[in-house]
Design an enzyme around this catalytic site. Structure first.
Site: not given
Lengths: 394, 416
Positions: B148, B176-178, B181
């Site tokens: 992320g 970057g992850d959420p 997601g």
């Protein structure tokens, strides 16, 4: 093959970033998006940055980017004629996206009961700071306020510098992307049984649960870490200065051996201070000192290539120039050149996800009111009513 | 308005994702009605199970990590070693009975397992196959490992983030992850739509860096038009002032204030007891305020430091000034607005107990989301998957255990 949203008709009564970003994704994936602007245009037209730094409503980079491949209709929604024209357009739409405070939306004729009466299938998507009801529903907000109230700002920055937002309009973009996902779920449901609904997207509610492990650890373990640690989150998760810029490392336990070998320090693997993930946490300051020393002697692109070769999570901080020169983005055809009649040619990001060569469609942002006449005449309005609705009547 | 089935009711998802981006995405699919089956290996289990601050001497420690349990509610879990031929074959059989597959491995991992798009399509001709690697499935950097914080660096976001006059700064977490997601339900919905129209399988390649570059698109367009690299601008705005974060009473407490026009500024001056500032020529117009921002900020802070952040927010909002407290994690969980919206709700987990978790974020009143199931324990639904979905008998299931293709407990030696 037609794009995935081919045949979907979207009305966007959106201003600035969140609703326009949601509308951009609809347009890119093939929907027909009509953007309703007030007579003086979307706020983003006034914001820039502008071509050559000269303010002009058709050359704002923010507007040009967020409104690709839409059509623009100007309507004065403060008047009955404007609201009546909007209802006409809504009668033939599948989705309506808006981002006004609930009180303002109602004043502009954007209330769900009224729209449902003209089109029960319509999916009305409202993107607001706090949602449609609750004690702050009509508070005034913008990207900065939303970033604060969503909990992300407190964690960002350094202890000395104080909380700081991320670059650009990140709260607004989060709202727009969340709304796109929510809208498409509601659209699937509406296509199943012919009934729309009012989708309520609160930017605060989207942001607050995603503070990495913050909420789970506080809610369950009763602990939270107040410190803002800037670029140095930990020795193995940080942004470090290097010879010609900055490099970022994000080393999980499984990457540690590769990372040590890639930096030319295999002896770290025999160092008991760094032998396990727990030991590395215990000796984080010492580990950080070692990694700072390594980074200070490397060039950013060489470190990135070496990380790739050794399967170690090392990157360099990409500037906009680096994006335009990126061999990876070039190989994937991600960046698109789009010609605009007033602003000229510009480079735009492509689809957020790839679904095949024909799935994403490019096109320039519209001029203010460029499609007013064609769209309203197509909806059956005569010249006088078009002039009244669009605020151009004498 | 009557309540109808959830938007994704009847959709089965094979979930091969780990950690945050993918599990958040598939959890949202579960929140809105999909049946999500998370597959972990006896040795390749989701590493968040080990990052819960639970002592490994505690019974079933791997089912009690809060972060894992938040990201994985509304899912079933089964254990399969995909590197074993039997494991791979069973996964393909599961795909044949499913609608969607989501994976977030490095780009070449699924192909290496013999589970690339073509292999899965052969077993499941109408599958929607969503890959979400950092760089995408193609290109010279596709094999690079990335997480992320790397994603935001690659996306261009870090280069424009940070204090005014300071160096580029990372975000407060793996942003970057959420961002990837929350894109998953949108991408899957488009995939399902495409599948309905063509009757064929759909491949979606969500490169996390490209998704996040879309969050700085105006900087890309600006650079392409003007050749300018914009330095970090902190909390300032190109046109508005005051626009920033100010110290409040208390330890490390702050309030965000943004004046977007003259009327809001005049209201601010009234609230802080200095109405004459609205006519002061240094501050009377938006352009003047922006030019004299450094003189204005201390004036605002002279007032904010005397009162609490929530109190300042309410005083300013009542006067029509955009303002918001900079909420800490405990404050986010007790915030009256989020409470009124029902953003948090207690959930009970058989091993972990009862505590507050987030509710589905988007309100779809006619087809509402739900927090139906607590996160699954490791391999908790082996029997449902192997018996009911795949039709194995007890002897066959026993053989999978004996051969190490499945397990009831994760191998504790992984991820140390």
């Amino acid at each position: 093959m037609p794009p995935p949203l081919d045949g979907v008709r979207v009305l966007e009564v959106g201003n600035f970033v969140s609703a326009p970003y949601c509308g951009r994704l609809f347009a890119g994936y093939g929907a027909d998006v009509i953007k309703v602007e007030p007579p003086d245009g979307d706020l983003a037209r006034a914001h820039g940055p502008f071509r050559d730094g000269v303010p002009h409503p058709e050359t704002s980079a923010l507007f040009l980017y967020l409104n690709t491949r839409k059509r623009s209709v100007t309507l004065d929604l403060t008047t009955p004629a404007g609201q009546e024209a909007l209802a006409r357009l809504a009668a033939n739409a599948d989705v309506l996206i808006e981002n006004h405070r609930p009180a303002d939306a109602r004043a502009l004729g954007l209330d769900h009961e009224r729209l449902r009466a003209v089109n029960p299938r319509l999916v009305l998507v409202s993107i607001t700071a706090y949602g449609q009801d609750g004690p702050y529903a009509d508070h005034r907000s913008n990207n900065l306020i939303a970033f604060a109230m969503g909990g992300q700002m407190f964690l960002t920055g350094t202890q000395e510098g104080g909380p700081v937002k991320n670059g650009g309009y990140q709260a607004d973009y989060q709202g727009g992307l969340n709304a796109f996902s929510a809208a498409n779920l509601a659209l699937l449901a509406a296509e199943r049984d012919g009934e729309g609904q009012h989708v309520d997207v609160s930017v605060q509610h989207c942001m607050a649960p995603i503070l990495e492990a913050g909420v789970p650890f506080y809610s369950y373990n009763g602990v939270w870490r107040a410190a803002r640690r800037g670029n140095l989150m930990s020795g193995f998760m940080a942004v470090y200065p290097c010879l010609d810029g900055q490099v970022g490392v994000h080393v999980m336990a499984r990457n540690w051996p590769n990372f040590a070998r890639m930096t030319g320090h295999p002896e770290w693997l025999d160092d008991e201070r760094f032998a396990t993930a727990e030991a590395r946490r215990q000796h984080d300051d010492e580990l950080m000192a070692e990694v700072v020393g390594w980074a200070a002697g490397v060039r950013r692109k060489e470190a990135y290539a070496a990380g790739g070769e050794h399967r170690a999570p090392v990157t360099f901080i990409h500037t906009m120039a680096d994006l335009l020169e990126s061999p990876q983005l070039a190989a994937r055809g991600f960046l698109r050149r789009i010609e605009h009649p007033v602003a000229g040619e510009a480079v735009h990001p492509g689809p957020p996800w790839w679904m095949g060569p024909d799935a994403w469609r490019d096109g320039p942002a519209p001029l203010l009111g460029e499609h007013t006449h064609a769209v309203l005449a197509g909806a059956g309005l005569d010249e006088a009513r078009i002039a009244a609705a669009s605020g151009t009547a004498a | 308005m009557s309540v109808a089935p959830a938007p994704l009711a009847g959709i089965r998802v094979v979930d091969l994702t780990m950690v945050w981006a993918g599990p958040l995405g598939t959890r949202l699919l579960g929140d809105y009605g999909a049946e999500v089956i998370k597959i972990e290996g006896p040795r390749q289990w989701d590493l968040l199970r080990g990052l819960g601050g639970i002592p490994r001497t505690a019974p079933r420690w791997y089912n009690r990590a809060a972060y894992f349990n938040h990201n994985n509610r509304n899912k079933y879990a089964a254990a399969l070693d995909l590197r074993r031929e039997e494991g791979r074959d069973l996964l393909l059989r599961l795909c044949a009975r499913s609608d969607v597959l989501v994976e977030n491995y490095r780009a070449n991992v699924m192909d290496g397992l013999g589970l690339g798009f073509e292999a899965v399509r052969a077993a499941s001709p109408r599958i929607v196959y969503l890959s979400m690697p950092g760089h995408g499935k193609t290109g010279p950097e596709s094999g690079y490992v990335t997480y992320g914080t790397n994603v935001e660096q690659l996306a261009g976001l870090v280069s424009v983030s940070g204090y005014e006059g300071g160096e580029p700064l990372k975000t407060g977490f793996s942003y970057g992850d959420p961002a990837s997601g929350v894109a998953v339900p949108g991408a899957v919905a488009l995939g399902l739509r495409q599948r309905e129209r063509t009757g064929e399988a759909v491949f979606i390649d969500l490169a996390q860096r490209e998704n996040l570059t879309n969050f700085v698109g105006e900087f890309v367009v600006d650079y392409g038009m003007n050749g300018q690299l914009r330095p970090p601008a902190g909390n300032t705005h190109p046109r508005f002032a005051p626009h920033g974060v100010y110290r409040s009473a208390g330890e490390d407490r702050w309030i965000a204030i943004a004046c977007e026009d003259d009327a809001q500024f005049a209201a601010l001056c009234g609230v802080i007891g200095q109405p004459e500032l609205a006519d002061d020529e240094r501050f009377a117009t938006m352009a003047a305020r922006k030019a004299n921002e450094r003189a204005l900020d201390p004036v605002v802070e002279g007032w904010t430091t005397r009162i609490g952040h929530y109190e300042a927010m309410h005083l300013l909002q009542r006067a029509g000034v955009p303002a918001g407290a900079v909420l800490t994690i405990p404050e986010v969980m007790s915030d009256p607005q989020l409470r009124a919206r029902g953003a948090w709700s207690p959930q009970t987990h058989p091993d972990a107990g009862t505590w507050d978790v987030e509710t589905p974020p988007w309100r779809l009143p006619r087809t509402p989301g739900h927090a139906r199931l607590p996160a699954p324990g490791f391999a908790e639904h082996n029997r449902y998957v192997f018996r009911e979905l795949l039709g194995l008998d007890d002897d066959e299931i026993a053989r999978l255990h004996a051969d190490g293709v499945t397990a009831d407990e994760p191998d504790a030696r992984s991820h140390s």
